[in-house]
Motif scaffolding. Structure first.
Motif, PDB file in Angstrom:
ATOM      1  N   GLU A 268      20.667 -43.959 -22.934  1.00 37.09           N
ATOM      2  CA  GLU A 268      19.547 -43.766 -24.165  1.00 37.09           C
ATOM      3  C   GLU A 268      19.403 -42.340 -24.456  1.00 37.09           C
ATOM      4  O   GLU A 268      19.019 -41.526 -23.486  1.00 37.09           O
ATOM      5  CB  GLU A 268      18.357 -44.492 -23.590  1.00 37.09           C
ATOM      6  CG  GLU A 268      18.626 -46.010 -23.498  1.00 37.09           C
ATOM      7  CD  GLU A 268      19.162 -46.626 -24.761  1.00 37.09           C
ATOM      8  OE1 GLU A 268      18.744 -45.988 -25.842  1.00 37.09           O
ATOM      9  OE2 GLU A 268      19.583 -47.831 -24.817  1.00 37.09           O
ATOM     10  N   ILE A 269      19.706 -41.960 -25.479  1.00 35.19           N
ATOM     11  CA  ILE A 269      19.628 -40.737 -25.974  1.00 35.19           C
ATOM     12  C   ILE A 269      18.532 -40.248 -27.028  1.00 35.19           C
ATOM     13  O   ILE A 269      18.522 -41.139 -28.093  1.00 35.19           O
ATOM     14  CB  ILE A 269      20.943 -40.064 -26.568  1.00 35.19           C
ATOM     15  CG1 ILE A 269      22.047 -40.165 -25.844  1.00 35.19           C
ATOM     16  CG2 ILE A 269      20.697 -38.501 -27.019  1.00 35.19           C
ATOM     17  CD1 ILE A 269      23.349 -39.697 -26.387  1.00 35.19           C
TER      18      ILE A 269
ATOM     19  N   VAL B 241      24.810 -44.957 -31.418  1.00 36.76           N
ATOM     20  CA  VAL B 241      25.461 -46.054 -30.891  1.00 36.76           C
ATOM     21  C   VAL B 241      25.934 -47.076 -31.622  1.00 36.76           C
ATOM     22  O   VAL B 241      27.003 -47.544 -31.430  1.00 36.76           O
ATOM     23  CB  VAL B 241      24.568 -46.489 -29.768  1.00 36.76           C
ATOM     24  CG1 VAL B 241      25.043 -47.527 -28.903  1.00 36.76           C
ATOM     25  CG2 VAL B 241      24.370 -45.159 -28.680  1.00 36.76           C
ATOM     26  N   PRO B 242      24.985 -47.802 -32.568  1.00 36.30           N
ATOM     27  CA  PRO B 242      25.562 -48.802 -33.231  1.00 36.30           C
ATOM     28  C   PRO B 242      26.612 -48.194 -34.349  1.00 36.30           C
ATOM     29  O   PRO B 242      27.436 -49.271 -34.531  1.00 36.30           O
ATOM     30  CB  PRO B 242      24.422 -49.159 -34.175  1.00 36.30           C
ATOM     31  CG  PRO B 242      23.139 -48.642 -33.431  1.00 36.30           C
ATOM     32  CD  PRO B 242      23.612 -47.463 -32.650  1.00 36.30           C
TER      33      PRO B 242
ATOM     34  N   LEU C 115      26.024 -45.490 -39.366  1.00 30.10           N
ATOM     35  CA  LEU C 115      25.393 -44.281 -38.736  1.00 30.10           C
ATOM     36  C   LEU C 115      24.287 -43.849 -39.173  1.00 30.10           C
ATOM     37  O   LEU C 115      23.536 -43.165 -38.510  1.00 30.10           O
ATOM     38  CB  LEU C 115      26.454 -43.168 -38.689  1.00 30.10           C
ATOM     39  CG  LEU C 115      26.612 -41.615 -38.024  1.00 30.10           C
ATOM     40  CD1 LEU C 115      26.487 -42.161 -36.761  1.00 30.10           C
ATOM     41  CD2 LEU C 115      27.541 -40.964 -38.334  1.00 30.10           C
ATOM     42  N   ASP C 116      23.955 -43.521 -40.410  1.00 24.98           N
ATOM     43  CA  ASP C 116      23.005 -42.875 -41.143  1.00 24.98           C
ATOM     44  C   ASP C 116      21.620 -44.093 -41.002  1.00 24.98           C
ATOM     45  O   ASP C 116      20.565 -43.715 -40.640  1.00 24.98           O
ATOM     46  CB  ASP C 116      23.119 -42.785 -42.572  1.00 24.98           C
ATOM     47  CG  ASP C 116      23.911 -41.551 -42.854  1.00 24.98           C
ATOM     48  OD1 ASP C 116      24.156 -40.811 -41.917  1.00 24.98           O
ATOM     49  OD2 ASP C 116      24.619 -41.803 -43.793  1.00 24.98           O
ATOM     50  N   ASP C 117      21.848 -45.230 -41.175  1.00 24.93           N
ATOM     51  CA  ASP C 117      20.753 -46.333 -41.087  1.00 24.93           C
ATOM     52  C   ASP C 117      20.383 -46.797 -39.616  1.00 24.93           C
ATOM     53  O   ASP C 117      19.105 -46.821 -39.356  1.00 24.93           O
ATOM     54  CB  ASP C 117      21.412 -47.510 -41.753  1.00 24.93           C
ATOM     55  CG  ASP C 117      21.703 -47.348 -43.335  1.00 24.93           C
ATOM     56  OD1 ASP C 117      21.233 -46.251 -43.623  1.00 24.93           O
ATOM     57  OD2 ASP C 117      22.562 -48.071 -43.862  1.00 24.93           O
ATOM     58  N   LEU C 118      21.113 -46.965 -38.561  1.00 29.86           N
ATOM     59  CA  LEU C 118      21.028 -47.386 -37.355  1.00 29.86           C
ATOM     60  C   LEU C 118      20.990 -46.486 -36.261  1.00 29.86           C
ATOM     61  O   LEU C 118      20.444 -46.604 -35.104  1.00 29.86           O
ATOM     62  CB  LEU C 118      21.814 -48.527 -36.977  1.00 29.86           C
ATOM     63  CG  LEU C 118      21.605 -49.612 -38.111  1.00 29.86           C
ATOM     64  CD1 LEU C 118      22.334 -50.946 -37.492  1.00 29.86           C
ATOM     65  CD2 LEU C 118      20.105 -50.427 -38.228  1.00 29.86           C
ATOM     66  N   GLY C 119      21.964 -45.270 -36.317  1.00 24.88           N
ATOM     67  CA  GLY C 119      22.027 -44.318 -35.529  1.00 24.88           C
ATOM     68  C   GLY C 119      23.445 -44.250 -34.682  1.00 24.88           C
ATOM     69  O   GLY C 119      24.362 -45.030 -35.226  1.00 24.88           O
TER      70      GLY C 119
END
Length: 545
Positions: free
Chosen positions: A433-434, A409-410, A403-407
């Motif tokens: 897409e946000i 959605v991933p 969550l911290d690294d890729l955001g």
């Protein structure tokens, strides 16, 4: 008969058709009369077409007949024949010019005569209508005069009877006090109610002067003005004190004074009174009561204003306390998330690595021990492997590094994969897409979805769920839905349900709102509206909550 024919109103198309027919008839007569009766070069026969056209049809058809006659005469009877207005033979032009001038002049004069005849006829008809109307008015006037004469005769015969009836009517007026005075204010007729109120009998008051009995300068001036001007007056609740009845005190009256005229001269006055003493006293009592009521209302209003101000002060304090509580909750959640992150990092970096080293050491130890010990070491190695998996799962649950690294959605896709592996729950995921999603909002979305899916796994009894994230106008719309057993919302106390309460609280902290819909047997739907940036949401928090 001729004058009547001159007044005929013929349609235009028929007028010009008749004019053409007159010209054709005149041409036929000239052919029959030629050359024995009328010389060939004289067009007098065509006046038989122009004359009736002018007399009966008007100037337009007459001129048309004149022009047609000119063309017919020139074409059929002027040499060279069968030509129109041949200017090479000038000897015929004077005759044609004279004929055209005389025809037009005759048409004009005859047409004027026809118009004058029509106008005179209309005036005659109007005069006849007026004479008929005057005759009717005369008959009606004679009838009205006769009827009025009969009415006056009957009125004279009934004067004595009407006077008796008038006295009876005046005495039947109930509470009304009725008086008829002559122009010197002497009593002529007095009803029983008025006489009784004054302490007399009606016949005792006849002939006496009103102001001799009840002297009153103001009232006498009013009576005099009505008599002199002939204009009625009315008064409401006019005070009066009877000089011969002081025990009655001040009395109040509604009264009207009406002049009786004969040929614009005032002959007497009708004085009508109704006593309103009781009503006036009731109004005075009511006014006093209203003043007391207004005083009490003012006092109560002042108390309510003070209570309102105190309540507003309490509401302000409560709002401030709620703001402090929200701020505290936000800080607690941030501290909680930070602790989770640190614990997850510690589990992943320290405990996880140590267990990995332990597993490697167990793998080496298996190679140099007797067969009896290998089984135990392999079992221990398997246990360590399971511990490593559980540590990774626990670390991801506490704070997923993806969550911290890729955001967002991933991170959600990783969460869904983990849930599907552990619980067999298949999740259908739709998202937009946000751009520009704040980290705090991203974490709130993740935790709401995580808590909602945990509730589905525990209570819904289904193997499928759907998650949708849509972006629109600076906000994101989140929806988590299942088709499970659902529940009765009226029996659910959200404030006592830690999971649902946490979801609502997290949404509110970033300026959003969250709603839950569920019915038994129809599944559950959780919807949240969150700002992309928590600052804009916090500015409008009181609106969206």
């Amino acid at each position: 008969m001729l004058l009547k024919l001159m007044r005929l109103n013929v349609p235009a198309w028929l007028s010009y058709s008749l004019a053409f027919g007159f010209v054709a008839f005149a041409t036929w007569l000239k052919v029959l009369a030629e050359p024995n009766v009328i010389p060939q070069n004289v067009p007098i026969t065509y006046f038989l077409a122009i004359v009736p056209a002018a007399i009966f049809l008007g100037m337009g058809p007459a001129i048309a007949a004149c022009i047609l006659s000119l063309f017919a005469f020139d074409y059929f009877f002027v040499s060279p024949l069968h030509t129109l207005l041949d200017l090479s033979h000038t000897e015929n032009l004077p005759i044609l010019a004279i004929f055209l001038f005389v025809g037009i002049l005759f048409s004009y004069l005859t047409s004027n005569l026809r118009q004058e005849n029509i106008k005179a006829n209309k005036e005659i008809e109007i005069r006849k209508e007026k004479e008929t109307e005057l005759k009717k008015l005369k008959e009606n006037l004679e009838f009205q005069v006769e009827a009025r004469t009969n009415e006056l005769q009957e009125a004279l015969e009934n004067v004595g009877h009407e006077r008796s009836l008038l006295t009876t009517v005046m005495n039947s007026a109930g509470d009304s006090h009725l008086v008829f005075l002559d122009k010197d204010f002497n009593f002529v007729l007095v009803n029983e109610t008025y006489a009784k109120s004054c302490g007399y009998k009606p016949e005792e008051m006849i002939g006496k002067n009103h102001f001799a009995l009840y002297p009153h300068e103001e009232n006498q001036a009013i009576f005099t003005k009505v008599r002199d001007t002939g204009i009625s007056v009315s008064y409401r609740d006019k005070p009066f004190e009877f000089p011969d009845q002081p025990e009655r005190g001040t009395t109040y009256w509604d009264w009207t004074l009406v002049p009786i005229k004969n040929d614009s001269e005032v002959q007497g006055l009708v004085f009508s009174l109704t006593e309103t003493t009781n009503r006036k006293k009731a109004e005075q009592s009511l006014e006093s009561f209203n003043q007391e009521l207004e005083r009490r209302v003012d006092e109560r209003t002042l108390e309510l204003i003070e209570a309102r101000d105190a309540l507003l002060e309490q509401l302000a304090l409560r709002a401030k306390a709620e703001e402090s509580l929200r701020s505290l909750s936000s800080r607690l959640l941030n501290i909680q998330e930070e602790e989770r992150r640190l614990i997850a990092k510690e589990l992943h970096d320290e405990v996880g690595q140590n267990l990995t080293v332990l597993k490697m050491l167990l793998g080496r130890a298996i190679q140099g021990v007797p067969n009896e010990a290998k089984t135990l070491l392999k079992s221990a190695s398997g246990t360590v492997t399971e511990l490593i998996k559980e540590i990774r799962t626990l670390s991801m649950s506490l704070r997923p590094s993806v969550l911290d690294d890729l955001g967002l959605v991933p991170g959600l896709e990783s969460l869904f994969k983990q849930i599907n592996t552990l619980a067999g729950l298949s999740i259908h995921f739709e998202h937009d897409e946000i751009e520009g999603l704040h980290q705090d909002v991203s974490l709130v979305v993740y935790r709401i979805i995580q808590e909602a899916l945990t509730n589905i796994m525990r209570h819904a009894g289904v193997k499928e769920a759907s998650v949708s994230i849509k972006a629109n106008d600076g906000q994101i719309a989140l929806k988590i839905e299942d088709q499970g057993i659902g529940f009765e919302q009226s029996s659910l106390q959200i404030n006592r349900s830690t999971g649902l309460s946490a979801m609502k609280e997290r949404a509110a902290l970033v300026g959003g709102r969250l709603a839950i819909e569920s019915e038994p047997g129809k599944g559950t739907k959780i919807e949240a509206i969150l700002p992309i940036s928590p600052a804009s949401g916090l500015e409008n928090r009181h609106t969206v909550e």
